[in-house]
Design a protein around this motif. Sequence first.
Motif, PDB file in Angstrom:
ATOM      1  N   HIS A   1      29.990  42.543  32.226  1.00 26.07           N
ATOM      2  CA  HIS A   1      29.450  43.823  32.674  1.00 26.07           C
ATOM      3  C   HIS A   1      30.415  44.583  33.596  1.00 26.07           C
ATOM      4  CE1 HIS A   1      25.800  41.595  31.427  1.00 26.07           C
ATOM      5  NE2 HIS A   1      25.354  42.798  31.084  1.00 26.07           N
ATOM      6  N   HIS A   2      31.665  44.119  33.616  1.00 27.76           N
ATOM      7  CA  HIS A   2      32.709  44.786  34.410  1.00 27.76           C
ATOM      8  C   HIS A   2      32.324  44.888  35.885  1.00 27.76           C
ATOM      9  CE1 HIS A   2      34.339  45.825  30.479  1.00 27.76           C
ATOM     10  NE2 HIS A   2      33.184  46.368  30.162  1.00 27.76           N
ATOM     11  N   GLU A   3      31.863  43.750  36.430  1.00 29.56           N
ATOM     12  CA  GLU A   3      31.371  43.725  37.798  1.00 29.56           C
ATOM     13  C   GLU A   3      32.168  42.791  38.713  1.00 29.56           C
ATOM     14  OE1 GLU A   3      26.657  44.486  36.578  1.00 29.56           O
ATOM     15  OE2 GLU A   3      27.354  42.501  37.192  1.00 29.56           O
ATOM     16  N   LEU A   4      33.338  42.367  38.285  1.00 25.08           N
ATOM     17  CA  LEU A   4      34.128  41.461  39.108  1.00 25.08           C
ATOM     18  C   LEU A   4      34.486  42.116  40.441  1.00 25.08           C
ATOM     19  CD1 LEU A   4      36.659  39.862  36.586  1.00 25.08           C
ATOM     20  CD2 LEU A   4      34.586  38.829  37.533  1.00 25.08           C
ATOM     21  N   SER A   5      34.383  41.347  41.508  1.00 21.69           N
ATOM     22  CA  SER A   5      34.735  41.866  42.829  1.00 21.69           C
ATOM     23  C   SER A   5      36.240  41.805  43.036  1.00 21.69           C
ATOM     24  CB  SER A   5      34.046  41.042  43.912  1.00 21.69           C
ATOM     25  OG  SER A   5      34.582  39.723  43.944  1.00 21.69           O
ATOM     26  N   GLN A   6      36.701  42.469  44.075  1.00 22.97           N
ATOM     27  CA  GLN A   6      38.125  42.438  44.400  1.00 22.97           C
ATOM     28  C   GLN A   6      38.568  41.012  44.732  1.00 22.97           C
ATOM     29  OE1 GLN A   6      39.253  45.150  47.514  1.00 22.97           O
ATOM     30  NE2 GLN A   6      41.385  44.508  47.520  1.00 22.97           N
ATOM     31  N   ALA A   7      37.727  40.269  45.438  1.00 20.41           N
ATOM     32  CA  ALA A   7      38.074  38.888  45.793  1.00 20.41           C
ATOM     33  C   ALA A   7      38.198  38.012  44.548  1.00 20.41           C
ATOM     34  CB  ALA A   7      37.017  38.314  46.732  1.00 20.41           C
ATOM     35  N   GLU A   8      37.322  38.225  43.578  1.00 20.07           N
ATOM     36  CA  GLU A   8      37.382  37.446  42.338  1.00 20.07           C
ATOM     37  C   GLU A   8      38.619  37.792  41.522  1.00 20.07           C
ATOM     38  OE1 GLU A   8      32.546  36.956  41.849  1.00 20.07           O
ATOM     39  OE2 GLU A   8      33.572  38.737  41.088  1.00 20.07           O
ATOM     40  N   ARG A   9      38.965  39.076  41.475  1.00 20.26           N
ATOM     41  CA  ARG A   9      40.170  39.479  40.751  1.00 20.26           C
ATOM     42  C   ARG A   9      41.428  38.919  41.419  1.00 20.26           C
ATOM     43  NH1 ARG A   9      39.317  43.034  36.790  1.00 20.26           N
ATOM     44  NH2 ARG A   9      37.316  44.142  36.735  1.00 20.26           N
ATOM     45  N   LEU A  10      41.438  38.896  42.732  1.00 16.62           N
ATOM     46  CA  LEU A  10      42.575  38.350  43.461  1.00 16.62           C
ATOM     47  C   LEU A  10      42.711  36.859  43.192  1.00 16.62           C
ATOM     48  CD1 LEU A  10      44.844  38.705  45.582  1.00 16.62           C
ATOM     49  CD2 LEU A  10      43.122  38.223  47.342  1.00 16.62           C
ATOM     50  N   PHE A  11      41.593  36.149  43.182  1.00 19.06           N
ATOM     51  CA  PHE A  11      41.622  34.700  43.015  1.00 19.06           C
ATOM     52  C   PHE A  11      42.097  34.303  41.622  1.00 19.06           C
ATOM     53  CE2 PHE A  11      39.901  30.551  42.010  1.00 19.06           C
ATOM     54  CZ  PHE A  11      40.111  29.824  43.181  1.00 19.06           C
ATOM     55  N   PHE A  12      41.552  34.951  40.580  1.00 18.78           N
ATOM     56  CA  PHE A  12      41.843  34.545  39.202  1.00 18.78           C
ATOM     57  C   PHE A  12      43.019  35.299  38.582  1.00 18.78           C
ATOM     58  CE2 PHE A  12      37.340  33.370  39.712  1.00 18.78           C
ATOM     59  CZ  PHE A  12      37.417  32.035  39.353  1.00 18.78           C
ATOM     60  N   GLU A  13      43.425  36.404  39.185  1.00 21.71           N
ATOM     61  CA  GLU A  13      44.604  37.180  38.789  1.00 21.71           C
ATOM     62  C   GLU A  13      44.405  37.981  37.507  1.00 21.71           C
ATOM     63  OE1 GLU A  13      47.673  34.228  38.771  1.00 21.71           O
ATOM     64  OE2 GLU A  13      47.885  34.258  40.963  1.00 21.71           O
ATOM     65  N   THR A  14      43.953  37.336  36.415  1.00 23.94           N
ATOM     66  CA  THR A  14      43.761  38.069  35.164  1.00 23.94           C
ATOM     67  C   THR A  14      42.458  37.633  34.498  1.00 23.94           C
ATOM     68  OG1 THR A  14      44.876  36.461  33.719  1.00 23.94           O
ATOM     69  CG2 THR A  14      46.257  38.147  34.788  1.00 23.94           C
ATOM     70  N   GLU A  15      41.884  38.526  33.709  1.00 19.32           N
ATOM     71  CA  GLU A  15      40.687  38.173  32.954  1.00 19.32           C
ATOM     72  C   GLU A  15      40.994  37.120  31.905  1.00 19.32           C
ATOM     73  OE1 GLU A  15      38.698  41.579  31.396  1.00 19.32           O
ATOM     74  OE2 GLU A  15      38.387  42.508  33.372  1.00 19.32           O
ATOM     75  N   ARG A  16      42.186  37.142  31.369  1.00 18.34           N
ATOM     76  CA  ARG A  16      42.591  36.126  30.389  1.00 18.34           C
ATOM     77  C   ARG A  16      42.563  34.737  31.016  1.00 18.34           C
ATOM     78  NH1 ARG A  16      47.168  33.439  28.624  1.00 18.34           N
ATOM     79  NH2 ARG A  16      47.271  33.070  26.357  1.00 18.34           N
TER      80      ARG A  16
ATOM     81  N   SER B   1      28.481  29.070  39.313  1.00 16.86           N
ATOM     82  CA  SER B   1      29.535  30.030  39.654  1.00 16.86           C
ATOM     83  C   SER B   1      30.251  30.539  38.408  1.00 16.86           C
ATOM     84  CB  SER B   1      30.545  29.392  40.617  1.00 16.86           C
ATOM     85  OG  SER B   1      29.933  29.075  41.854  1.00 16.86           O
ATOM     86  N   LEU B   2      30.495  29.642  37.454  1.00 19.14           N
ATOM     87  CA  LEU B   2      31.183  30.040  36.224  1.00 19.14           C
ATOM     88  C   LEU B   2      30.315  30.955  35.373  1.00 19.14           C
ATOM     89  CD1 LEU B   2      32.946  26.705  35.173  1.00 19.14           C
ATOM     90  CD2 LEU B   2      33.960  28.690  36.304  1.00 19.14           C
ATOM     91  N   ARG B   3      29.017  30.637  35.274  1.00 18.23           N
ATOM     92  CA  ARG B   3      28.130  31.500  34.492  1.00 18.23           C
ATOM     93  C   ARG B   3      28.004  32.879  35.128  1.00 18.23           C
ATOM     94  NH1 ARG B   3      27.616  31.195  29.756  1.00 18.23           N
ATOM     95  NH2 ARG B   3      26.526  29.199  29.603  1.00 18.23           N
ATOM     96  N   LEU B   4      27.909  32.914  36.452  1.00 26.48           N
ATOM     97  CA  LEU B   4      27.856  34.205  37.150  1.00 26.48           C
ATOM     98  C   LEU B   4      29.143  34.982  36.905  1.00 26.48           C
ATOM     99  CD1 LEU B   4      26.504  36.180  39.081  1.00 26.48           C
ATOM    100  CD2 LEU B   4      27.476  34.875  40.982  1.00 26.48           C
ATOM    101  N   LEU B   5      30.257  34.295  36.947  1.00 28.30           N
ATOM    102  CA  LEU B   5      31.546  34.928  36.686  1.00 28.30           C
ATOM    103  C   LEU B   5      31.588  35.503  35.275  1.00 28.30           C
ATOM    104  CD1 LEU B   5      34.383  35.215  38.126  1.00 28.30           C
ATOM    105  CD2 LEU B   5      35.053  33.181  36.829  1.00 28.30           C
ATOM    106  N   GLU B   6      31.059  34.771  34.314  1.00 31.75           N
ATOM    107  CA  GLU B   6      31.026  35.233  32.929  1.00 31.75           C
ATOM    108  C   GLU B   6      30.171  36.495  32.796  1.00 31.75           C
ATOM    109  OE1 GLU B   6      30.669  33.023  28.710  1.00 31.75           O
ATOM    110  OE2 GLU B   6      28.955  32.726  30.037  1.00 31.75           O
ATOM    111  N   LEU B   7      29.003  36.498  33.437  1.00 38.15           N
ATOM    112  CA  LEU B   7      28.122  37.662  33.372  1.00 38.15           C
ATOM    113  C   LEU B   7      28.767  38.880  34.024  1.00 38.15           C
ATOM    114  CD1 LEU B   7      24.765  35.866  34.233  1.00 38.15           C
ATOM    115  CD2 LEU B   7      25.323  36.968  32.060  1.00 38.15           C
ATOM    116  N   LYS B   8      29.402  38.672  35.155  1.00 38.12           N
ATOM    117  CA  LYS B   8      30.055  39.789  35.843  1.00 38.12           C
ATOM    118  C   LYS B   8      31.239  40.305  35.039  1.00 38.12           C
ATOM    119  CE  LYS B   8      30.291  39.547  40.393  1.00 38.12           C
ATOM    120  NZ  LYS B   8      30.548  39.039  41.764  1.00 38.12           N
ATOM    121  N   LEU B   9      31.936  39.412  34.363  1.00 37.88           N
ATOM    122  CA  LEU B   9      33.054  39.823  33.520  1.00 37.88           C
ATOM    123  C   LEU B   9      32.559  40.669  32.350  1.00 37.88           C
ATOM    124  CD1 LEU B   9      36.143  39.495  33.128  1.00 37.88           C
ATOM    125  CD2 LEU B   9      35.658  37.460  31.762  1.00 37.88           C
TER     126      LEU B   9
END
Length: 231
Positions: free
Chosen positions: A194-209, A184-192
């Motif tokens: 390539h600017h592919e984060l979903s709305q649910a992922e942005r809501l969960f983590f709040e910030t890219e930082r 899950s973390l590696r997928l998150l890194e790849l999506k980050l």
Amino acid sequence: MKELSIFVDESGDFGDYAEHSSYYIVSLVLHNQAIDISQDILKLEEKLANLGYPEHCMHSGPIIRNEQEYRKDTLLNRQKLLKTLMTFFRRIDISCKTIYIEKKHISDPLEATSRLAKLLSRFIRENYEFFISFDIVKIYYDNGQIEVSKLLSSVFNALLENVEFKRVYPSDYRLFQVADLVCSLRLLELKLEHHELSQAERLFFETERNIRKNYLKMLSDKSNIASVVHM
């Protein structure tokens, strides 16, 4: 007798490329059985019970995306669940490795398996002395995808003589659930990247930082095979 346990999980499928399934990831979590993590597991069990999930098999992706058994849970509690698993991941002496392919560059499942096999073979060869220093290298996988089972068997048996395979259920081993987290973390890194984060992922983590500092940094820290200390 020195034993190395390797817990394997995957993310994605061997089907055609789609935007929601851009990558195929295989994660390996390596644990030297001479290192006792039983107390860390007990602490994890206690924290999960306090969050209302006693003896629960953790699924990182659904926690993040508010799916499956977590659908009725609050965002705050889901965040606490993932942080609890991350704390366990941070505390224990393990190492992890991920290999992946981007499916839009792959023509068929055979090519996908071939590319993954080359990546896994390279990892083993680069760390060959490490692997043969153990009497047994035991591979734990749930046989979730037949292509991965064949991949593991063919590559490990071709390069090492001290390998055993064990089929497992994800609920039986916390380190298997850590392998799921690593995917899950590696997928998150790849999506980050390539600017592919979903709305649910942005809501969960709040910030890219927050993602980079509190999650992906730990993935990087644990990716050094030398951290699996010999005892």
